[in-house]
Design an enzyme around this catalytic site. Structure first.
Site, short mmCIF file in Angstrom:
data_model
loop_
_atom_site.label_atom_id
_atom_site.label_comp_id
_atom_site.label_asym_id
_atom_site.label_seq_id
_atom_site.Cartn_x
_atom_site.Cartn_y
_atom_site.Cartn_z
N TRP A 233 166.69 34.76 -14.86
CA TRP A 233 166.84 36.23 -14.85
C TRP A 233 168.29 36.61 -14.64
O TRP A 233 168.84 37.46 -15.36
CB TRP A 233 165.98 36.86 -13.75
CG TRP A 233 166.16 38.36 -13.69
CD1 TRP A 233 165.44 39.29 -14.38
CD2 TRP A 233 167.14 39.08 -12.91
NE1 TRP A 233 165.93 40.56 -14.09
CE2 TRP A 233 166.96 40.46 -13.20
CE3 TRP A 233 168.15 38.71 -12.03
CZ2 TRP A 233 167.75 41.46 -12.60
CZ3 TRP A 233 168.94 39.70 -11.45
CH2 TRP A 233 168.73 41.05 -11.74
N TYR A 237 170.86 38.54 -17.32
CA TYR A 237 171.49 39.81 -16.97
C TYR A 237 173.00 39.71 -17.11
O TYR A 237 173.65 40.62 -17.63
CB TYR A 237 171.09 40.19 -15.55
CG TYR A 237 171.44 41.61 -15.16
CD1 TYR A 237 170.71 42.69 -15.66
CD2 TYR A 237 172.49 41.87 -14.29
CE1 TYR A 237 171.01 43.98 -15.30
CE2 TYR A 237 172.80 43.18 -13.92
CZ TYR A 237 172.06 44.23 -14.43
OH TYR A 237 172.38 45.52 -14.08
N ASP A 253 161.74 40.09 -16.14
CA ASP A 253 162.17 41.23 -15.34
C ASP A 253 160.98 42.13 -15.00
O ASP A 253 160.19 42.52 -15.87
CB ASP A 253 163.22 42.04 -16.13
CG ASP A 253 163.73 43.23 -15.35
OD1 ASP A 253 164.51 43.03 -14.40
OD2 ASP A 253 163.34 44.36 -15.69
#
Length: 302
Positions: A233, A237, A253
């Protein structure tokens, strides 16, 4: 301590290809603005900037009538002006080609109404890839508000203060060197976050780890995944906002899962990832459309 004094005021106009969805971009940045470092006031984004040879304050204000963003600078030295201009273009995603992105995303009936409701939606980038990666680590498993609070504590404890506040701006974001030498205990950080932050800072300082759009994406992500406490994750990002990957997609997410639920769709991450295959090479823009609709719903499942 280095004493920072404003010396030079400068204004540039950064052109973009319309349409440009400024309100969603500014709202995204405002919700995540680090107290003391950033603020959004009257549709204008303001922040402190710490560059290799200069430092100061920038203001970015969209000017719809001229298809440009006005960049106002207060710097002690203009040596980094060209680099800063590019950073600001990345921050507001001004080199995007909205027609090409929309042409792919509208082929999915789920995204089509969202894309038509917010034409020209951009992906907020970053002025500093290191800062963005630190913020991503702080944002793991906490709310946006919680991450802001943790970041504000870091800034107060380790960031270099301005000689005088400018509005709510009071500090520069801490440097990688500052984090490598700091005692982060007592700042509300978990032990795993402290380790991740300091290993990251050492990688930047000692290995010259690059966290910007010039970095080799695959190599950078591989290195980040070797840092304890950083997972897929976080790297997705960072790839999306710091490395400029328009196809980065954090399928796990929780916000994306809630956005799918809001639209009456199954929210399993594997289903989301499969659905997003048709959005390539613009999956990051699809994610931002879903996040924007989650915050301010324009489309419901009814």
């Amino acid at each position: 301590m280095y004493h920072y004094t404003m010396q030079t005021n400068f204004t540039l106009h950064l052109q973009y290809r319309p349409p440009f969805e400024a309100l969603s971009l500014l709202a995204f940045l405002q919700r995540r603005a680090i107290p003391g470092v950033e603020e959004v006031v009257n549709k204008c984004y303001r922040r402190t900037v710490l560059l290799p040879r200069s430092k100061g304050i920038i203001e970015l204000e969209p000017m719809e009538q001229t298809d440009s963003v006005q960049l106002r600078l207060q710097l002690n030295d203009l040596s980094d002006l060209s680099m800063l201009e590019q950073c600001c273009r990345h921050l507001f995603d001004l080199d995007a080609v909205p027609e090409a992105i929309a042409g792919v995303l509208v082929t999915d009936p789920l995204l089509a109404p969202l894309v038509k409701a917010r034409p020209g939606l951009r992906i907020p980038g970053t002025i500093s890839g290191f800062e963005l990666t630190v913020r991503a680590i702080l944002g793991q498993q906490v709310s946006v508000a919680g991450a802001r609070t943790l970041a504000a504590r870091l800034v107060t404890a380790l960031g270099e203060p301005l000689d005088q506040p400018h509005g709510t701006l009071t500090h520069f974001f801490p440097t990688p060197h500052a984090l490598t030498q700091a005692d982060l205990n007592g700042l509300g950080q978990t032990r795993s976050r402290v380790i991740a932050l300091q290993v990251l800072a050492r990688a930047v300082v000692e290995e010259n780890l690059t966290l910007d759009r010039l970095a080799h994406r695959e190599q950078t992500i591989t290195r980040l995944l070797q840092i304890p406490g950083i997972g897929p994750w976080t790297t997705s990002y960072v790839a999306m906002r710091a490395l400029g990957d328009p196809d980065a997609f954090p399928a796990t997410d929780l916000g994306l899962q809630r956005a799918f639920e809001q639209l009456g769709q199954p929210a399993d991450s594997s289903i989301i990832e499969k659905r997003a295959e048709s959005w390539r090479p613009w999956r990051a823009y699809g994610a931002h459309h879903l996040w924007a609709n989650l915050v301010t719903p324009l489309v419901s499942s009814n």
